[in-house]
Motif scaffolding. Structure first.
Motif, PDB file in Angstrom:
ATOM      1  N   SER A  90      -3.673   0.462  -3.022  1.00 31.92           N
ATOM      2  CA  SER A  90      -3.011  -0.801  -2.693  1.00 31.92           C
ATOM      3  C   SER A  90      -2.945  -1.674  -3.931  1.00 31.92           C
ATOM      4  CB  SER A  90      -3.777  -1.562  -1.597  1.00 31.92           C
ATOM      5  OG  SER A  90      -3.712  -0.903  -0.362  1.00 31.92           O
ATOM      6  N   CYS A  91      -1.958  -2.551  -3.950  1.00 31.30           N
ATOM      7  CA  CYS A  91      -1.847  -3.553  -5.005  1.00 31.30           C
ATOM      8  C   CYS A  91      -1.879  -4.928  -4.360  1.00 31.30           C
ATOM      9  CB  CYS A  91      -0.549  -3.377  -5.798  1.00 31.30           C
ATOM     10  SG  CYS A  91      -0.340  -4.587  -7.139  1.00 31.30           S
ATOM     11  N   LEU A 132       1.065   2.787 -10.372  1.00 41.40           N
ATOM     12  CA  LEU A 132      -0.077   3.612  -9.994  1.00 41.40           C
ATOM     13  C   LEU A 132      -0.016   4.007  -8.521  1.00 41.40           C
ATOM     14  CD1 LEU A 132      -3.668   3.589 -11.070  1.00 41.40           C
ATOM     15  CD2 LEU A 132      -3.257   3.275  -8.636  1.00 41.40           C
ATOM     16  N   LEU A 133       0.495   3.110  -7.664  1.00 43.88           N
ATOM     17  CA  LEU A 133       0.567   3.425  -6.238  1.00 43.88           C
ATOM     18  C   LEU A 133       1.444   4.646  -5.986  1.00 43.88           C
ATOM     19  CD1 LEU A 133      -0.612   0.513  -6.160  1.00 43.88           C
ATOM     20  CD2 LEU A 133       0.729   0.152  -4.081  1.00 43.88           C
ATOM     21  N   GLY A 134       2.563   4.713  -6.704  1.00 43.57           N
ATOM     22  CA  GLY A 134       3.452   5.854  -6.528  1.00 43.57           C
ATOM     23  C   GLY A 134       2.835   7.148  -7.022  1.00 43.57           C
ATOM     24  N   PHE A 135       2.206   7.102  -8.199  1.00 51.22           N
ATOM     25  CA  PHE A 135       1.586   8.305  -8.746  1.00 51.22           C
ATOM     26  C   PHE A 135       0.375   8.727  -7.915  1.00 51.22           C
ATOM     27  CE2 PHE A 135       4.179   7.176 -12.344  1.00 51.22           C
ATOM     28  CZ  PHE A 135       4.485   8.389 -12.935  1.00 51.22           C
ATOM     29  N   ALA A 136      -0.367   7.748  -7.384  1.00 47.98           N
ATOM     30  CA  ALA A 136      -1.512   8.076  -6.532  1.00 47.98           C
ATOM     31  C   ALA A 136      -1.054   8.741  -5.240  1.00 47.98           C
ATOM     32  CB  ALA A 136      -2.315   6.813  -6.228  1.00 47.98           C
ATOM     33  N   ALA A 137       0.079   8.302  -4.704  1.00 43.25           N
ATOM     34  CA  ALA A 137       0.600   8.892  -3.468  1.00 43.25           C
ATOM     35  C   ALA A 137       0.916  10.372  -3.657  1.00 43.25           C
ATOM     36  CB  ALA A 137       1.842   8.133  -3.011  1.00 43.25           C
ATOM     37  N   SER A 194       0.833  -1.204   0.000  1.00 49.47           N
ATOM     38  CA  SER A 194       0.000   0.000   0.000  1.00 49.47           C
ATOM     39  C   SER A 194       0.865   1.251   0.000  1.00 49.47           C
ATOM     40  CB  SER A 194      -0.920   0.012   1.226  1.00 49.47           C
ATOM     41  OG  SER A 194      -1.695  -1.168   1.302  1.00 49.47           O
ATOM     42  N   ASN A 195       0.234   2.377  -0.328  1.00 50.95           N
ATOM     43  CA  ASN A 195       0.972   3.642  -0.311  1.00 50.95           C
ATOM     44  C   ASN A 195       0.633   4.497   0.908  1.00 50.95           C
ATOM     45  OD1 ASN A 195      -1.538   4.664  -0.947  1.00 50.95           O
ATOM     46  ND2 ASN A 195      -0.935   5.564  -2.909  1.00 50.95           N
TER      47      ASN A 195
END
Length: 320
Positions: free
Chosen positions: A180-181, A168-173, A139-140
């Motif tokens: 989460s993935c 996507l987790l990094g860009f969403a953060a 998760s981020n």
């Protein structure tokens, strides 16, 4: 690249969850998203137009005529009656195109006031296809990590998640969007084949998180059918390896007659010749015998680790 909204659904939403999936090993993540979309009867509401980044690397031939392949689709779906959005993509897009796609997805997520995002992917490990599938997560945010713990999802302590399902987790953060993935384990020797068994475990976890009921009967049938194929592949691998013996000392005599400076080239040529002989063998018995000789040669020169995927591919290509 641009986002095309086909139907305005904002009035139907509260604080929705987004489940997104791109192709990857075993089609595990996108397979889970596809199954959820079909089972819950998701309705298309928007799509990302990526034609400007589409560069075909082949042509499709039908009835002797060649044409470019269709442009991969990247579609958002809304599940009527649920605060749920699904995003299903047909292609991983590298580089600038992938970054642009993620930004389009997240722009739309913010417009819809998405509260959390889940992606899914495969975690390839040494295992049999009959072993229990384990789902782990990353998760981020600490809050999303705690959510996974609540649903008994083990955490991925270290490593990396490649592709857009992970990025996507990094860009969403960067936008303060919790994400989460979920990663389901699958056999590393069949990563190029669909793995509905791993996808099914992803769906089961998402059922709990989303508090929805999904009929898994179609997925169960796909698991049974693929299981038969994978059993044949693993049996081929087992039977081949069981017939292989450690090389005797006198088997080195042929190599001892070769000048040391010629050995590397000689070995590489022999290995390549054996690979061709296995792939062109006229019978299962002949292929098995030649594969055994190839395995001995690779072990003799400590080269098996470098050729492992290619060696195992000999058994994946023709499971019959």
């Amino acid at each position: 690249m641009s986002l095309k909204v086909d139907r305005d659904i904002r009035a139907e939403l509260g604080s929705p969850t987004l489940i997104a999936g791109w192709p990857g090993m075993g089609s595990v993540g996108v397979g889970a998203v596809n199954y959820l979309r079909r089972s819950l009867e998701g309705e298309a509401c928007a799509h990302v137009d990526l034609r400007s980044y589409f560069s075909p690397d082949m042509v499709v031939v039908e009835d002797g005529l060649a044409r470019f392949p269709d442009v991969p689709s990247h579609v958002f779906y809304h599940v009527p009656g649920l605060d749920l959005i699904l995003f299903e993509s047909e292609a991983q897009v590298p580089g600038e195109g992938g970054t642009s796609m993620l930004n389009e997805v997240l722009d739309f997520a913010q417009e819809l006031k998405i509260s959390a995002i889940y992606t899914a992917a495969a975690l390839a490990v040494p295992m049999s296809h009959t072993d229990d599938v384990q789902v782990v997560g990353v998760s981020n945010t600490e809050g999303m990590r705690d959510t996974l713990n609540h649903y008994d999802v083990d955490l991925l302590e270290q490593g990396h998640v490649s592709g857009l399902n992970g990025l996507l987790l990094g860009f969403a953060a960067l936008r303060d969007i919790p994400a989460s993935c979920l990663l389901a384990t699958m056999p590393h020797h069949v990563i190029q084949m669909p793995n509905p068994r791993a996808s099914r475990e992803i769906v089961r976890v998402l059922q709990g998180i989303l508090d929805v009921e999904v009929d898994l009967s179609e997925l169960d049938e796909a698991v049974d059918q693929m299981g038969k194929v994978l059993s044949e592949i693993e049996e081929k691998i087992r039977s081949t390896f069981s017939s292989m013996q450690e090389p005797e000392s006198d088997e080195l005599s042929e190599l001892q007659m070769v000048d040391e400076e010629q050995v590397p080239q000689y070995v590489m040529e022999k290995i390549e010749r054996l690979f061709v002989m296995v792939s062109q063998a006229g019978s299962v018995g002949q292929a098995r015998e030649t594969a055994a000789e190839l395995k001995l040669e690779l072990d003799k020169w400590s080269l098996y680790a470098y050729y492992e995927d290619r060696f195992l591919n000999l058994f994946r290509e023709n499971p019959e």
